[in-house]
Design a protein around this motif. Structure first.
Motif, PDB file in Angstrom:
ATOM      1  N   THR A 154     -21.835  -3.058 -31.771  1.00 26.64           N
ATOM      2  CA  THR A 154     -21.585  -4.178 -32.688  1.00 26.64           C
ATOM      3  C   THR A 154     -20.090  -4.463 -32.758  1.00 26.64           C
ATOM      4  OG1 THR A 154     -23.560  -3.729 -34.017  1.00 26.64           O
ATOM      5  CG2 THR A 154     -21.814  -4.995 -35.077  1.00 26.64           C
ATOM      6  N   GLY A 194     -25.601  -6.005 -37.467  1.00 29.97           N
ATOM      7  CA  GLY A 194     -25.794  -5.068 -36.372  1.00 29.97           C
ATOM      8  C   GLY A 194     -26.396  -5.729 -35.156  1.00 29.97           C
ATOM      9  N   ASP A 195     -26.540  -4.935 -34.088  1.00 33.53           N
ATOM     10  CA  ASP A 195     -27.028  -5.462 -32.811  1.00 33.53           C
ATOM     11  C   ASP A 195     -28.458  -5.064 -32.507  1.00 33.53           C
ATOM     12  OD1 ASP A 195     -26.871  -3.093 -30.394  1.00 33.53           O
ATOM     13  OD2 ASP A 195     -25.927  -2.676 -32.311  1.00 33.53           O
ATOM     14  N   ASP A 222     -30.943  -1.494 -36.939  1.00 37.96           N
ATOM     15  CA  ASP A 222     -30.099  -2.065 -37.987  1.00 37.96           C
ATOM     16  C   ASP A 222     -30.914  -2.988 -38.898  1.00 37.96           C
ATOM     17  OD1 ASP A 222     -27.686  -0.866 -36.970  1.00 37.96           O
ATOM     18  OD2 ASP A 222     -27.667  -2.401 -35.417  1.00 37.96           O
ATOM     19  N   ASN A 268     -28.263 -10.375 -37.101  1.00 41.38           N
ATOM     20  CA  ASN A 268     -28.253  -9.853 -35.736  1.00 41.38           C
ATOM     21  C   ASN A 268     -27.117 -10.516 -34.954  1.00 41.38           C
ATOM     22  OD1 ASN A 268     -30.379 -10.328 -32.821  1.00 41.38           O
ATOM     23  ND2 ASN A 268     -28.943  -8.681 -33.231  1.00 41.38           N
ATOM     24  N   ARG A 316     -25.493  -9.410 -29.079  1.00 38.89           N
ATOM     25  CA  ARG A 316     -24.601  -8.867 -28.056  1.00 38.89           C
ATOM     26  C   ARG A 316     -25.310  -8.745 -26.717  1.00 38.89           C
ATOM     27  NH1 ARG A 316     -19.684  -9.645 -30.265  1.00 38.89           N
ATOM     28  NH2 ARG A 316     -19.124  -8.153 -31.904  1.00 38.89           N
TER      29      ARG A 316
END
Length: 218
Positions: free
Chosen positions: A12, A171-172, A176, A189, A192
């Motif tokens: 992240t 978070g990714d 998360d 989200n 990434r």
């Protein structure tokens, strides 16, 4: 009203060039465990790491789970130090947005499934720790308290002195999002490496997160 953000760390804010989870275990972790007389294969390790099995499950094999995870985390620290020295841990360029998010008056926390020492190692390497009011990693007193368990999110909320409806988790990964929702917190989200279903908001970067917050008091 939004008053705080709780960030994931790995993938992240920072990422690991060329990292392969199984290769890391086989080349770094397994030899060190064997030196200590601990036999653990990758399949069982990965199931406990992902909480498909409780981390105390290894007691059935005569392995002390706290000792096991302390060894794994020590190995991970050495691995991260080497990766940093080789320039293979990198910070995402949009991590600069943390300063602007902080300037909005938001409280920030970082929460990682890695040990606190390992989380701080990478945050300090890129001078990111200064943005956070609190940083939490794996709790050896509650090994199953890692994400997707909401335990660490609850710890961050308590440290920030904020309620679930005053915070977003950023978070990714699916972990998360699940941890956030189980703590009663909405999740963002950061896309990434692919979109994770179930998030409340999606952004392509932390700069887009900044704009989301500025334009919508979420």
């Amino acid at each position: 009203m939004l008053k705080g953000l709780i960030f994931d760390v790995d993938e992240t804010l920072v990422y690991y060039e060329g990292y392969d989870h199984r290769e890391w275990f086989e080349n770094w972790v397994k030899p060190e465990l064997e030196k200590r007389g601990i036999k653990l294969d990758y399949s069982l390790y990965s199931k406990t790491a992902r909480l498909e099995l409780p981390r105390t499950y290894v007691k059935k094999l005569g392995i002390n789970p706290v000792e096991l995870w302390r060894i794994i985390d020590e190995v991970n620290w050495k691995y991260r130090k080497k990766m940093l020295a080789e320039g293979k841990i990198k910070v995402f360029p949009d991590a600069d947005a943390l300063e602007e998010l902080k300037n909005l008056g938001l409280k920030l926390a970082a929460v990682s499934n890695a040990s606190l020492e390992n989380a701080l190692l990478v945050l300090r390497a890129f001078d990111l720790e200064r943005y956070f009011d609190a940083v939490f990693g794996k709790d050896y007193a509650n090994l199953d308290g890692v994400k997707p368990n909401p335990y660490l999110i609850h710890k961050a909320l308590k440290a920030l002195e904020l309620q679930p409806n005053e915070v977003l988790v950023v978070g990714d990964s699916e972990n998360d999002i699940l941890a956030a929702h189980r703590a009663g917190v909405k999740a963002v989200n950061v896309v990434r490496f692919g979109r994770v279903e179930g998030a409340d908001y999606y952004v392509d970067s932390l700069w887009e997160l900044l704009e989301l917050i500025r334009n919508n008091p979420v």
